[in-house]
Design a protein around this motif. Structure first.
Motif: not given
Length: 203
Positions: A160-184
């Motif tokens: 079982e894999l868990r992934q958190w993902f967030g996306m934001a847009m600045g004036q010049k860049y698109v940003y993506a932050l992710s955090y991933t791992g097996e559940k434990q």
């Protein structure tokens, strides 16, 4: 211009699904042990590149500065990635920050972009025979910028894999932050990810 036409969604999927299988080819141009630097510092960008954000990554994680992913057409996109990896045997947890130059003249709509991204990621997993579920998309802030975020659960291959993902847009860049791992491992290192996320400042 819709951001998905620049390959953002494809790139995000490539980055995101890599974290599940650790199958992405190595692109590291610089790799250091986070334990070898002070907790509030991270690896420096490659020569001539100015990273448009600051962040404190967890001490003791392996930190790599990576090139921006390429879409299928092979074009280079302005941007880059910063990855922190925690490995224990065959298990691992991954934090990754991706930034890409905006080419939409400020017209992109984060709600539609993010919704399309989540649907595409789910399809990628399901096409591999894996079962997926997601939380409802949450409106939040990422590095003080308005953002959208979601958590995915992927089940298959007796894992079982868990992934958190967030996306934001600045004036010049698109940003993506992710955090991933097996559940434990996802649960174990979640407090370190929370501190990392809270330290993020973007332009």
């Amino acid at each position: 211009m819709n951001l998905s036409r620049t390959g953002l969604l494809l790139i995000a999927c490539q980055v995101f699904t890599w974290s599940a299988y650790a199958a992405e080819p190595a692109e590291s141009v610089e790799s250091v042990k986070a334990a070898a630097v002070e907790p509030a510092k991270v690896a420096l960008p490659k020569a001539g590149q100015v990273r448009p954000f600051v962040v404190s990554l967890p001490p003791g994680w392996e930190v790599s500065e990576l090139n921006a992913p390429k879409p299928n057409n092979g074009n280079d996109l302005a941007g880059g990635r910063l990855r922190a990896l925690k490995k224990e045997g065959d298990a691992m947890a991954v934090i990754e920050i991706t930034y890409l130059s905006r080419e939409d003249a400020g017209k992109a709509d984060i709600d539609s972009e993010f919704s399309s991204f989540v649907s595409t990621v789910k399809s990628e997993y399901e096409n591999k025979g894996l079962k997926t579920s997601t939380t409802a998309t949450k409106k939040a802030t990422l590095g003080a910028l308005p953002s959208s975020e979601v958590e995915l659960t992927v089940v298959g291959q007796n894992k079982e894999l868990r992934q958190w993902f967030g996306m934001a847009m600045g004036q010049k860049y698109v940003y993506a932050l992710s955090y991933t791992g097996e559940k434990q491992y996802y649960d174990r290192f979640a407090p370190e990810f929370a501190k990392c996320r809270a330290s993020l400042e973007m332009k």
